[in-house]
Design a protein around this motif. Structure first.
Motif, PDB file in Angstrom:
ATOM      1  N   ARG A   1      -3.978   3.342   2.587  1.00  0.00           N
ATOM      2  CA  ARG A   1      -4.898   2.572   1.816  1.00  0.00           C
ATOM      3  C   ARG A   1      -4.324   1.572   0.620  1.00  0.00           C
ATOM      4  O   ARG A   1      -4.820   0.597   0.341  1.00  0.00           O
ATOM      5  CB  ARG A   1      -5.747   3.659   1.135  1.00  0.00           C
ATOM      6  N   THR A   2      -3.221   2.106   0.044  1.00  0.00           N
ATOM      7  CA  THR A   2      -2.750   1.395  -1.054  1.00  0.00           C
ATOM      8  C   THR A   2      -1.873   0.285  -0.390  1.00  0.00           C
ATOM      9  O   THR A   2      -2.152  -0.739  -1.140  1.00  0.00           O
ATOM     10  CB  THR A   2      -1.567   2.244  -1.711  1.00  0.00           C
TER      11      THR A   2
ATOM     12  N   ALA B   1      -3.029  -1.504   2.135  1.00  0.00           N
ATOM     13  CA  ALA B   1      -4.303  -2.488   2.346  1.00  0.00           C
ATOM     14  C   ALA B   1      -4.654  -3.278   0.961  1.00  0.00           C
ATOM     15  O   ALA B   1      -4.945  -4.479   0.725  1.00  0.00           O
ATOM     16  CB  ALA B   1      -5.616  -1.731   2.828  1.00  0.00           C
ATOM     17  N   ARG B   2      -4.840  -2.499  -0.298  1.00  0.00           N
ATOM     18  CA  ARG B   2      -4.933  -3.032  -1.692  1.00  0.00           C
ATOM     19  C   ARG B   2      -3.823  -4.030  -2.067  1.00  0.00           C
ATOM     20  O   ARG B   2      -4.261  -5.067  -2.700  1.00  0.00           O
ATOM     21  CB  ARG B   2      -4.978  -1.982  -2.710  1.00  0.00           C
TER      22      ARG B   2
ATOM     23  N   ARG C   1      -1.979  -5.725   0.047  1.00  0.00           N
ATOM     24  CA  ARG C   1      -2.103  -6.881   0.850  1.00  0.00           C
ATOM     25  C   ARG C   1      -3.378  -7.636   0.586  1.00  0.00           C
ATOM     26  O   ARG C   1      -3.326  -9.351   0.381  1.00  0.00           O
ATOM     27  CB  ARG C   1      -2.184  -6.741   2.535  1.00  0.00           C
ATOM     28  N   GLU C   2      -4.379  -7.155   0.123  1.00  0.00           N
ATOM     29  CA  GLU C   2      -5.710  -7.939  -0.296  1.00  0.00           C
ATOM     30  C   GLU C   2      -5.325  -8.609  -1.389  1.00  0.00           C
ATOM     31  O   GLU C   2      -5.958  -9.945  -1.556  1.00  0.00           O
ATOM     32  CB  GLU C   2      -6.933  -6.855  -0.395  1.00  0.00           C
ATOM     33  N   ARG C   3      -4.730  -7.897  -2.491  1.00  0.00           N
ATOM     34  CA  ARG C   3      -4.501  -8.614  -3.837  1.00  0.00           C
ATOM     35  C   ARG C   3      -3.591  -9.772  -3.678  1.00  0.00           C
ATOM     36  O   ARG C   3      -3.786 -10.706  -4.248  1.00  0.00           O
ATOM     37  CB  ARG C   3      -3.874  -7.602  -4.844  1.00  0.00           C
TER      38      ARG C   3
ATOM     39  N   VAL D   1      -3.122 -11.673  -1.042  1.00  0.00           N
ATOM     40  CA  VAL D   1      -3.885 -12.713  -0.361  1.00  0.00           C
ATOM     41  C   VAL D   1      -4.756 -13.646  -1.614  1.00  0.00           C
ATOM     42  O   VAL D   1      -4.735 -14.773  -1.583  1.00  0.00           O
ATOM     43  CB  VAL D   1      -4.874 -12.280   0.788  1.00  0.00           C
ATOM     44  N   ASP D   2      -5.362 -12.640  -2.212  1.00  0.00           N
ATOM     45  CA  ASP D   2      -6.369 -13.205  -3.415  1.00  0.00           C
ATOM     46  C   ASP D   2      -5.480 -14.012  -4.488  1.00  0.00           C
ATOM     47  O   ASP D   2      -5.849 -15.153  -4.720  1.00  0.00           O
ATOM     48  CB  ASP D   2      -7.129 -12.125  -4.065  1.00  0.00           C
ATOM     49  N   ARG D   3      -4.399 -13.542  -4.743  1.00  0.00           N
ATOM     50  CA  ARG D   3      -3.619 -14.198  -5.654  1.00  0.00           C
ATOM     51  C   ARG D   3      -3.094 -15.520  -5.085  1.00  0.00           C
ATOM     52  O   ARG D   3      -2.746 -16.564  -5.779  1.00  0.00           O
ATOM     53  CB  ARG D   3      -2.367 -13.193  -6.305  1.00  0.00           C
ATOM     54  N   SER D   4      -2.703 -15.361  -3.733  1.00  0.00           N
ATOM     55  CA  SER D   4      -1.783 -16.693  -3.133  1.00  0.00           C
ATOM     56  C   SER D   4      -3.146 -17.811  -3.145  1.00  0.00           C
ATOM     57  O   SER D   4      -2.586 -19.205  -3.273  1.00  0.00           O
ATOM     58  CB  SER D   4      -1.325 -16.140  -1.770  1.00  0.00           C
TER      59      SER D   4
END
Length: 585
Positions: free
Chosen positions: A103-104, A106-107, A109-111, A113-116
């Motif tokens: 779960r961590t 996944a967080r 990776r998502e963060r 991608v958002d930052r990139s």
């Protein structure tokens, strides 16, 4: 920014250790219940593991005292129960830890991608895609391995180490202290290693990024490399990058070759010390044989969790450096959006603009320009005159060093990206085909568009190859699917722009990959579609200037001439010379 995050010009920053720790704490707090369950289960599993050596010591002392077989069998059954309890509790502890880790991850990776995706385009271009790609793949994968495997193993092992040490001290303080002192070699070796490992792995990550950047840029520009006979130069650059990778990896390997032999020897010393001291104390009656055996067994059991901690220590240092690189993406200095309100119209004003790329001299020198709503402006000039730089400033992709660029009296720096893109869209020479279908590639610009609208837009940009696709709009593009050539990819990008429906469109050599006839036809098709909108065309093909309302001639980072095609020809200046040269006159 601190020293560590002040990356070399063009490089993406790296988070300081304190900043990375704070980020890790925030991730833990987001899943606090899972962490609590993991720690409780680990503690119970470690406590169950202490029962076996203690009961074995009881058996030895009780047998020496004349205990019967039934008593010994009951104690042996207790050892079995403790072992089974440790097995099941350890299994559930690892299960809880793995769920937390996934779960961590996944967080993270998502963060990432958002930052990139939020990074300014200029930052990515200066840093190069190799560094960003390495952070998003190798570094994130390293952090994931730690969360999934190293984290659970180390958390279990640390709890076991602490409880085993406490149990030894409870059985006999003298023997426990003796064993701990004999472990001092591990402490000194680990301290020496930790002082050097973090910097070593950061250097290794930077070398990997540099190598990835050289390989990707060489592959992307393979035709240019071949055309200009740059093969030997690129091979030499790649070999130098490979050598840097080898040197940095050898350095971290040398650190491990010092740490692990010292650790292996240190496992023997405590057991030998306890047996020697225990023999002397037993002769004086200070300890029992069972206590000596129990402490020796505790230290023997201590070797397993301690070994796990030290074996994973290298992975933890590698992950620490990788996490600092991943978190560094969030420290990029992006332009501050202050929310200047909604532009009153689509007029673009450039006032006293100067601009310099990082660490270089100005490439624009006091540019003043006004683009009226609905106007078609052509920006021409020799290579290096500042045309593309001006286009990027107009689109808000770059921020001027001095002066201002406004849209509807609002500075572009005060508009958030979504707000700005409703007014201005930049179409450059580089076009990307996303993985997915043709429909997916188009719906990025207009998620609610119908198939009829998509076909109409494709026809508007002169796409005549749709009938050749096996599944029409549902044809998969990219790796494993249908591959578009450069001309088709450019037409697809132009179709996305039409779907986005901006008020102002900046075309920076947007039809450069098309043959002259197709480019001319596509530009005329776009002109019909974008009628009534502001179009700023940056081009070397002067027929674009011929059709424009006005022409801005860039020279040496300044607007040297400004007027209609006929006015500039009549003036007999730089534009007239370019026009004559283009026509071979």
């Amino acid at each position: 920014m601190t020293a560590q995050t002040e990356a070399a010009p063009g490089r993406l920053p790296i988070a300081e250790p304190a900043e990375a720790r704070r980020a890790a704490v925030r991730l833990v707090r987001q899943d606090g219940r899972a962490v609590t369950a993991m720690l409780i289960l680990n503690g119970l599993a470690a406590a169950a593991g202490l029962g076996g050596p203690w009961l074995l010591g009881r058996i030895i002392d009780d047998v020496r005292g004349g205990a019967g077989a039934g008593h010994v069998d009951r104690l042996a059954l207790g050892i079995l129960c403790f072992a089974l309890a440790q097995l099941f509790l350890g299994r559930f502890a690892r299960y809880a830890a793995h769920r937390f880790g996934e779960r961590t991850l996944a967080r993270i990776r998502e963060r990432f991608v958002d930052r990139s995706l939020a990074l300014p385009a200029s930052v990515v271009e200066r840093a190069g895609t190799g560094d960003l790609m390495t952070r998003g793949t190798a570094d994130v994968a390293t952090v994931g391995t730690t969360l999934r495997d190293a984290g659970p193993e180390v958390s279990v092992a640390l709890v076991q180490v602490l409880l085993i040490l406490a149990a030894m001290l409870a059985v006999n303080p003298f023997l426990g202290i003796c064993g701990v002192l004999c472990l001092s070699g591990i402490w000194f070796a680990t301290r020496w290693y930790l002082r050097r490992a973090h910097a070593g792995y950061l250097a290794e990550g930077a070398a990997n990024s540099a190598l990835a950047e050289i390989l990707t840029s060489t592959a992307a520009g393979a035709r240019t490399v071949e055309a200009l006979s740059l093969q030997e130069r690129r091979i030499a650059a790649a070999a130098e990058a490979v050598e840097r990778c080898r040197v940095t990896r050898t350095h971290t390997l040398n650190l491990r070759t010092v740490l692990f032999p010292v650790v292996e020897f240190s496992y023997i010393a405590p057991v030998a010390g306890i047996l020697l001291l225990g023999g002397a104390l037993r002769g004086s009656g200070a300890v029992t044989t069972g206590a000596v055996v129990a402490c020796a067994l505790y230290f023997w059991k201590l070797a397993e969790p301690l070994d796990k901690v030290l074996l994973w220590l290298d992975q933890l240092q590698r992950s620490n450096a990788s996490f600092a690189r991943v978190e560094g993406i969030g420290q990029v200095d992006a332009p501050v959006v202050t929310g200047g309100g909604e532009p009153v119209d689509d007029r673009i004003d450039v006032v006293g603009v100067r601009y310099a790329y990082q660490g270089e001299r100005d490439v624009l020198h006091g540019v003043d320009l006004t683009v009226h709503p609905g106007e078609r402006l052509a920006v021409v000039g020799p290579s290096g005159a500042g045309k593309s730089t001006l286009g990027r400033l107009l689109a808000g992709a770059e921020v001027p060093r001095t002066g201002r660029v406004t849209v509807g009296q609002v500075p572009v720096t005060e508009l958030d990206p979504a707000q700005l893109r409703r007014h201005v869209v930049l179409v450059s020479q580089e076009h990307h085909v996303f993985l997915g279908t043709v429909r997916d590639n188009l719906l990025i610009a207009a998620p609610t568009a119908t198939d009829q609208e998509l076909h109409a837009v494709l026809a508007a940009v002169d796409v005549d190859w749709m009938d050749e696709l096996p599944d029409g709009l549902d044809t998969e593009l990219g790796a494993g699917g249908h591959r578009l050539d450069a001309q088709q990819a450019q037409q697809l990008a132009l179709a996305r722009v039409v779907l986005a429906d901006p008020h102002t469109l900046i075309l920076d050599e947007a039809t450069s990959l098309l043959d002259p006839t197709t480019a001319r036809h596509t530009e005329r098709s776009l002109e019909a579609v974008l009628k009534g909108r502001t179009v700023i065309a940056i081009a070397h093909r002067l027929h674009t200037a011929h059709d424009a309302d006005r022409v801005a001639v860039m020279d040496g980072g300044r607007v040297a001439e400004l007027g209609s095609h006929s006015e500039l020809l009549a003036a007999g200046g730089g534009y007239a010379a370019l026009w004559k040269s283009w026509h071979g006159a």
